[in-house]
Design a protein around this motif. Structure first.
Motif, PDB file in Angstrom:
ATOM      1  N   ALA A 180      32.641  37.255  46.889  1.00 32.76           N
ATOM      2  CA  ALA A 180      32.186  36.464  46.078  1.00 32.76           C
ATOM      3  C   ALA A 180      31.923  35.296  45.006  1.00 32.76           C
ATOM      4  O   ALA A 180      31.758  35.083  44.585  1.00 32.76           O
ATOM      5  CB  ALA A 180      30.523  36.222  46.867  1.00 32.76           C
ATOM      6  N   PHE A 181      31.968  37.108  44.123  1.00 30.87           N
ATOM      7  CA  PHE A 181      32.067  37.144  42.738  1.00 30.87           C
ATOM      8  C   PHE A 181      32.353  37.239  42.286  1.00 30.87           C
ATOM      9  O   PHE A 181      32.758  36.725  40.779  1.00 30.87           O
ATOM     10  CB  PHE A 181      30.623  37.228  42.802  1.00 30.87           C
ATOM     11  N   PHE A 182      33.505  38.052  42.654  1.00 34.39           N
ATOM     12  CA  PHE A 182      34.815  39.247  41.381  1.00 34.39           C
ATOM     13  C   PHE A 182      35.937  38.478  41.958  1.00 34.39           C
ATOM     14  O   PHE A 182      36.491  39.811  41.507  1.00 34.39           O
ATOM     15  CB  PHE A 182      34.384  40.386  41.331  1.00 34.39           C
ATOM     16  N   ARG A 183      36.212  37.659  42.942  1.00 33.06           N
ATOM     17  CA  ARG A 183      37.365  38.162  43.720  1.00 33.06           C
ATOM     18  C   ARG A 183      38.114  37.289  42.341  1.00 33.06           C
ATOM     19  O   ARG A 183      39.802  37.645  42.481  1.00 33.06           O
ATOM     20  CB  ARG A 183      37.647  36.543  45.175  1.00 33.06           C
ATOM     21  N   ASP A 184      38.036  36.578  41.729  1.00 37.91           N
ATOM     22  CA  ASP A 184      39.064  36.260  40.429  1.00 37.91           C
ATOM     23  C   ASP A 184      39.630  37.174  39.518  1.00 37.91           C
ATOM     24  O   ASP A 184      40.022  36.911  38.749  1.00 37.91           O
ATOM     25  CB  ASP A 184      38.350  34.993  39.585  1.00 37.91           C
ATOM     26  N   MET A 185      38.771  38.627  39.446  1.00 39.29           N
ATOM     27  CA  MET A 185      39.041  39.778  38.387  1.00 39.29           C
ATOM     28  C   MET A 185      39.990  40.616  38.873  1.00 39.29           C
ATOM     29  O   MET A 185      39.434  41.791  38.393  1.00 39.29           O
ATOM     30  CB  MET A 185      37.613  40.061  38.063  1.00 39.29           C
ATOM     31  N   LEU A 186      40.487  40.110  40.576  1.00 41.85           N
ATOM     32  CA  LEU A 186      41.001  41.243  41.265  1.00 41.85           C
ATOM     33  C   LEU A 186      42.861  40.811  40.994  1.00 41.85           C
ATOM     34  O   LEU A 186      42.657  39.868  42.059  1.00 41.85           O
ATOM     35  CB  LEU A 186      40.288  42.100  42.575  1.00 41.85           C
ATOM     36  N   ASP A 187      43.403  41.747  40.246  1.00 41.35           N
ATOM     37  CA  ASP A 187      44.377  41.410  39.877  1.00 41.35           C
ATOM     38  C   ASP A 187      45.506  41.492  41.028  1.00 41.35           C
ATOM     39  O   ASP A 187      45.337  43.226  41.203  1.00 41.35           O
ATOM     40  CB  ASP A 187      45.054  41.778  38.973  1.00 41.35           C
ATOM     41  N   SER A 188      46.295  40.488  42.214  1.00 43.06           N
ATOM     42  CA  SER A 188      46.708  41.355  43.311  1.00 43.06           C
ATOM     43  C   SER A 188      47.985  42.166  42.869  1.00 43.06           C
ATOM     44  O   SER A 188      48.688  42.775  43.693  1.00 43.06           O
ATOM     45  CB  SER A 188      46.978  40.585  44.083  1.00 43.06           C
ATOM     46  N   ASN A 189      48.991  41.522  41.131  1.00 49.93           N
ATOM     47  CA  ASN A 189      49.886  42.343  40.914  1.00 49.93           C
ATOM     48  C   ASN A 189      49.953  43.427  40.375  1.00 49.93           C
ATOM     49  O   ASN A 189      50.841  43.983  40.835  1.00 49.93           O
ATOM     50  CB  ASN A 189      50.184  41.367  40.165  1.00 49.93           C
ATOM     51  N   GLU A 190      48.131  44.058  40.566  1.00 52.01           N
ATOM     52  CA  GLU A 190      48.382  45.766  40.397  1.00 52.01           C
ATOM     53  C   GLU A 190      47.794  45.884  41.195  1.00 52.01           C
ATOM     54  O   GLU A 190      47.180  47.549  41.135  1.00 52.01           O
ATOM     55  CB  GLU A 190      47.654  45.411  38.884  1.00 52.01           C
ATOM     56  N   GLY A 191      48.231  46.086  42.331  1.00 52.82           N
ATOM     57  CA  GLY A 191      47.281  46.686  44.133  1.00 52.82           C
ATOM     58  C   GLY A 191      46.625  46.226  44.508  1.00 52.82           C
ATOM     59  O   GLY A 191      45.406  46.922  45.001  1.00 52.82           O
ATOM     60  N   ARG A 192      45.552  45.319  43.805  1.00 52.99           N
ATOM     61  CA  ARG A 192      43.892  45.171  44.026  1.00 52.99           C
ATOM     62  C   ARG A 192      43.775  43.525  44.181  1.00 52.99           C
ATOM     63  O   ARG A 192      42.955  43.159  44.490  1.00 52.99           O
ATOM     64  CB  ARG A 192      43.170  44.986  42.868  1.00 52.99           C
ATOM     65  N   GLN A 193      44.969  43.321  46.124  1.00 53.30           N
ATOM     66  CA  GLN A 193      44.563  42.333  46.483  1.00 53.30           C
ATOM     67  C   GLN A 193      42.816  41.757  47.112  1.00 53.30           C
ATOM     68  O   GLN A 193      42.409  43.026  47.549  1.00 53.30           O
ATOM     69  CB  GLN A 193      44.908  42.517  47.546  1.00 53.30           C
TER      70      GLN A 193
END
Length: 1104
Positions: free
Chosen positions: A883-896
């Motif tokens: 809800a709040f921190f989805r933009d802070m998880l970088d999918s390029n670094e394996g944090r989908q």
């Protein structure tokens, strides 16, 4: 005689018959031939009418056993008529025994009416006698037709035949319920021997197996009617048999004297013939020659009666009476069952053949009457004795009937006392309510004085029956033991064991007699009488019983007991076929005498026996029987008792079962320990029975025995394969290719397949060995239904019904070894990858690693619940992150975190491994303080709840469980080292007295000895229990552990006796002081009363 005549006959023919004898033979020659043919006709007609004497032919039950003892005391009619007559008294439409045999009540009523009939005419009396005999035969036939269905070896496996034994018991109880005891008992005093014989045979069938209901009916009949007729009739039968036996002994003595006299005369004739003082044909005119002529003549009269087993002279050996089996069984020696020309002969098939008599050829001609010249000078001494004995026996009639039917009488008396019926045991000794009392125990013992000095194949079965009956009298009955001892039983036993003279007896008969003797000695000495000193009479009685128990061994010849043990051991090691055929009997006898000697050592010490046990044979025999013998101590009537018994095979108790029991039995208290041991014992006994079945198959036994080695070999092969992989494998050029490059080591692939094949074979054998050893069972359908049922308050605890050792087919262990095999095959197929999992098998081979595994699995439910709670908390954090921190998880670094599921997996992965702060750290650059504060709160909450508290809870559970297991093992090991499992006494008690704690727990109170004793009880026929065995078995059936010697041991008996004496002395001193104080107080009161009296007198005298 043909062999004798052929060997010693000469060319000169002489007529050895007198003129009178020749004229007699000529005159009656035609009648003799008619007599022989009539005998053939009678036998063949009987066979045609009655049919084969087999169970299958008579009642249609598939068995080749003999149906009835034809010509014996327990004869029954053969043929369809008798069986159809029996069916008239059976209702086939019901299974209820009381209703099924209801019509048999008419037979019982007829016998009751018959006993009250008087003033009959001779014809009426004969008709009534015949009717009574038929009624008794029919009643016996109803029971006999069920008894005969038991296999020959039914006593070996009682459980396998329990259903048929229950059927027999139900028939007995049904017939007994019709009042048969009251109806038939009066017939025992009948003057007609056939009625008495048939009545005794019926009582044997009615009491077969020691039927308790029939025994109780007899006891109630005796005590309720004050019956004296029965006891006097039995006594008269014994006296009648005693007279017949004495007469037979006298005639045998005369026979032997005649033989000795004729041998002496013939020897003198031999000497004279050699010296030429008398002519060569003088033998024909001698006494022996005349008797041989008479014997030859009788041979022709008797037809084929001489065609029996012959000795080396060709002289037929006499056919003796039939021996009997132990009580409750069928015949020990089968009677002749093939009749030919009017005489009995034996056949191998056990079936009768019709003897044709229509042709003259079928008749057996009289003995060869050619005239012979006996060359008496060529006979040696042994052959002369045989010839003389034969001639005297053929002219003397030594075969007479025992009119007392003593064997049947003894069997009835023994069956009445079977299973140690104390009421009947006492009543047979003394009838306190009767005007005249008959001591049948003493009468039976006295009868041995007639027979014990001369044992042969005619008398040995009767002597065995006498000893068996005495065993039933004395088992658990101290008063009867005293009576038997006072009637010189030890003298009879000593003579029998010392003399070792058993004329013409078979090995089986000899050892059956020795077994009966040993059983009687055990009954007289196995038990120390209880302490009961309520009055002087009881105290005197107890002293007499103590004296009996101790003095039996003082009177018995210890050398004879040792010799019996040694002789049995030698016969066990013999290659003689007769010894090998009776190996079970010999083994039982050898151990019984060994245990008697052990009991003697307990009572009188072993110093006296050491001199007799110094020989090599004695030492070897003693060691042989000691290695397979165990002993236990029990409590009965507050008295410590010791029991010795034989153990067939100690190796059937698996070591893994011992370890499992040691660490899982309830040790919270001494009583709980023994109670749990009783529960475990039944499961271990079932496992031992199964292991015996496995051990009976050589291949299965081999696979089970190598189980420990298979585990080590499998682990070793796994290590070798792992090391080989470490050395030889390198990556191939293609990244996605899982096939390793082993080009540097050209034989790696072949080695992998060879080692893998060996691993596959070992894994397969491990799986088979596991299945054979543990016998996994399929789950029952009730196991599935029970999962969905709620347990109610009144339900029995399921744990009590579950076995401690049963392995379920769908259990984790079964799937583990199945996966072990599958991964082994997969490792061979897929280049060795799956062999890595087999390295974990080391956790199954080490106790420390097993406890480590148990630390995780023992509280598995708690760990799962904590883990589920942690997943719930992580799920909450995943929702917040989505809800709040989805933009802070970088999918390029394996944090989908594009989906909720991706976000949940990311939080689990990175949150538990790196922490949530490290996950967000790179994305916080340039963010506002509010965002940083939110991330901080998010991270701190996750760190405290999940990383710190949650993981520490899991680790704490595992550590606490491991510590608990370690402490439990230490307590168990300490309990085993410092306390006796059975009596719970501390080890220092035995270090101060006895032979030390180690000796105590291995020899005196070995817990596994008690387990093997329970197996011994289950493998022993209940009717053969000794008094102590029966006592333990009854308590065990009730699941009571009162027989365990808690806090007591025989090795500490001296300490207990000393403590008891000290306590008794202290109590007497206290009583003395209390009585003294009471006397002093009474004296003071009397003085005060006298003083008051004097003051009163002075006062009133002054007033006057």
């Amino acid at each position: 005689m043909e062999d004798f005549f052929e060997k010693y006959g000469g060319n000169n023919n002489h007529d050895i018959q007198s003129d009178a004898r020749k004229k007699y033979d000529e005159y009656y020659a035609a009648e003799e031939e008619i007599n022989v043919n009539l005998n053939i006709f009678v036998v063949n007609m009987e066979l045609s009418y009655g049919g084969l004497n087999t169970v299958e032919y008579q009642i249609g039950y598939p068995s080749d056993k003999e149906y009835a003892e034809q010509g014996g005391d327990e004869d029954l009619p053969l043929g369809l008529e008798f069986q159809n007559h029996l069916k008239c008294f059976i209702n086939p439409n019901t299974r209820n025994p009381a209703l099924r045999y209801k019509l048999a009540e008419k037979l019982v009523m007829q016998l009751k009416i018959s006993s009250n009939l008087n003033n009959l005419t001779e014809k009426q009396r004969l008709d009534q006698t015949e009717l009574d005999i038929k009624c008794l035969k029919l009643l016996r036939g109803l029971i006999h037709n069920e008894i005969i269905k038991l296999p020959v070896d039914w006593e070996v496996n009682m459980k396998a035949n329990s259903r048929q034994l229950e059927v027999i018991e139900s028939v007995q109880i049904a017939i007994n319920s019709y009042g048969v005891v009251d109806s038939v008992s009066t017939h025992l005093s009948s003057s007609v021997d056939d009625i008495v014989r048939e009545l005794l045979a019926f009582m044997c069938a009615l009491l077969f197996g020691g039927n308790e209901a029939v025994q109780n009916s007899l006891f109630e009949y005796f005590t309720g009617t004050r019956e004296e007729t029965f006891f006097f009739a039995i006594k008269n039968r014994m006296q009648l048999s005693a007279l017949a036996t004495r007469e037979k002994r006298l005639l045998n003595a005369q026979h032997q004297a005649k033989v000795d006299e004729m041998i002496a005369q013939t020897k003198a004739l031999q000497k004279a013939m050699k010296e030429g003082a008398v002519p060569a044909d003088a033998f024909l005119a001698s006494h022996l020659g005349s008797m041989l002529s008479m014997a030859k003549s009788r041979s022709s009269l008797k037809g084929s009666s001489l065609f029996k087993k012959t000795n080396k002279l060709g002289i037929p050996e006499p056919r003796y009476g039939k021996g009997r089996s132990p009580r409750g069984s069928q015949l020990l020696i089968a009677p002749p069952n093939l009749m030919k020309n009017g005489s009995a002969v034996f056949s191998d098939s056990g079936k009768k053949d019709i003897v044709p008599f229509s042709k003259k050829k079928s008749s057996v001609a009289p003995a060869n009457e050619e005239e012979v010249d006996i060359k008496i000078d060529q006979l040696d001494e042994e052959e002369l004795a045989e010839l003389t004995s034969y001639a005297v026996q053929m002219t003397d009639d030594l075969d007479f009937k025992d009119d007392g039917y003593l064997e049947l009488v003894l069997r009835v008396l023994g069956l009445m006392c079977d299973n140690q019926h104390n009421g009947i045991q006492n009543y047979l000794r003394e009838q306190p309510d009767n005007i005249k009392s008959v001591n049948l125990v003493a009468e039976t013992t006295k009868f041995l004085s007639i027979l014990y000095s001369s044992i042969n194949n005619n008398t040995i079965s009767l002597i065995i029956e006498l000893f068996d009956t005495l065993v039933e009298y004395t088992s658990g009955n101290f008063d009867n033991q005293t009576v038997v001892f006072d009637n010189k039983i030890c003298d009879y036993i000593n003579h029998i064991l010392r003399s070792e003279i058993y004329k013409g007896c078979k090995l089986e008969q000899i050892y059956t007699l020795k077994k009966s003797i040993a059983t009687l000695i055990r009954s007289l000495t196995e038990e120390t009488p209880p302490v009961n000193v309520e009055d002087e009479t009881t105290l005197l009685q107890k002293q007499l019983q103590d004296q009996t128990c101790s003095e039996v061994y003082e009177y018995l010849d210890k050398a004879s007991l040792i010799n019996a043990m040694i002789t049995t051991y030698k016969d066990l090691q013999s290659t003689n076929k007769e010894c090998q055929d009776n190996e079970g009997l010999l083994t039982s006898v050898g151990f019984m005498y060994h245990h008697l000697l052990c009991r003697r050592i307990d009572l009188h010490g072993g110093a006296e026996l050491e001199e007799h046990l110094k020989t090599d044979d004695a030492k070897t025999a003693w060691t042989y029987f000691s290695n397979s013998s165990l002993s236990i101590e029990i409590i009965k009537d507050d008295i410590l008792q010791k029991i010795y018994f034989m153990v067939k095979d100690k190796n059937v108790l698996r070591e893994e079962i011992k370890d499992k029991f040691k660490y899982e039995v309830d040790r919270t208290s001494p009583s709980n320990k023994l109670r749990d041991f009783m529960e475990w014992s039944s499961d271990i006994i079932d496992d031992i029975r199964y292991q015996r079945k496995i051990n009976s198959i050589p291949l299965a036994r081999f696979i089970v025995k190598i189980w420990p080695y298979l585990n080590v070999i499998a682990l070793l092969l796994s290590v070798i394969i792992a090391v080989m992989i470490l050395i030889t494998w390198k990556a191939s050029g293609i990244v996605s290719d899982a096939v390793p490059d082993t080009s540097d080591y050209p034989f790696t692939t072949e080695a992998t397949y060879i080692l893998g094949g060996m691993h596959n074979l070992v894994s397969l054998l491990m799986f088979i060995s596991y299945l054979l050893s543990n016998h996994p069972i399929l789950p029952h359908w009730t196991d599935f239904t029970a999962m969905f049922k709620r347990k109610k308050e009144g339900d029995v605890d399921k744990k009590k019904s579950e076995s401690h050792l049963h392995v379920k087919l769908l259990s984790f262990t079964t799937f583990y070894y199945l996966a072990f095999l599958i991964f082994s095959v997969a490792g061979t197929v897929f280049h060795g990858y799956f062999f890595s999992f087999h390295l974990l098998h080391m956790a199954k081979l080490n106790q420390l690693l097993i406890r480590v595994t148990q630390a995780v699995t023992r509280n598995g439910l708690s760990l799962i619940l904590v883990g589920l709670m942690g997943l719930a908390i992580i799920y909450i954090h995943a929702l917040a992150a989505f809800a709040f921190f989805r933009d802070m998880l970088d999918s390029n670094e394996g944090r989908q975190c594009d989906t909720m599921f991706q976000c949940f997996i990311t939080v689990i992965h990175h949150g538990l491994s790196d922490g949530m702060y490290n996950t967000f750290e790179q994305m916080l650059t340039g963010k506002s303080f509010a965002v940083s504060a939110g991330v901080a709160a998010y991270d701190v909450i996750f760190f405290i709840i999940v990383t710190t508290i949650g993981l520490n809870i899991i680790f704490g559970i595992i550590v606490d469980t491991f510590s608990e297991l370690r402490d439990s093992k230490w307590q168990i090991d300490n309990d085993m080292k410092s306390n006796c499992f059975i009596c719970s006494r501390e080890n220092y008690d035995f270090e101060r007295q006895g032979n030390g704690f180690e000796h105590h727990v291995k020899k005196e109170h070995n817990q596994w000895a008690y387990l093997f004793f329970f197996i011994h009880l289950e493998e022993t026929r209940p009717n053969d229990y000794s008094a102590l065995e029966l006592y333990v078995n009854n308590l065990r059936v009730r699941e009571s552990f009162e027989f365990f010697p808690m806090n007591r041991a025989l090795s500490l008996q001296h300490e207990e006796d000393s403590s008891a004496k000290k306590l008794e002395t202290l109590m007497s001193q206290v009583d003395y002081l209390v009585n003294k104080m009471k006397a002093t107080e009474a004296e003071k009161e009397r003085d005060k009363e006298k003083q008051r009296q004097k003051e009163w007198e002075k006062k009133h005298i002054k007033c006057e």
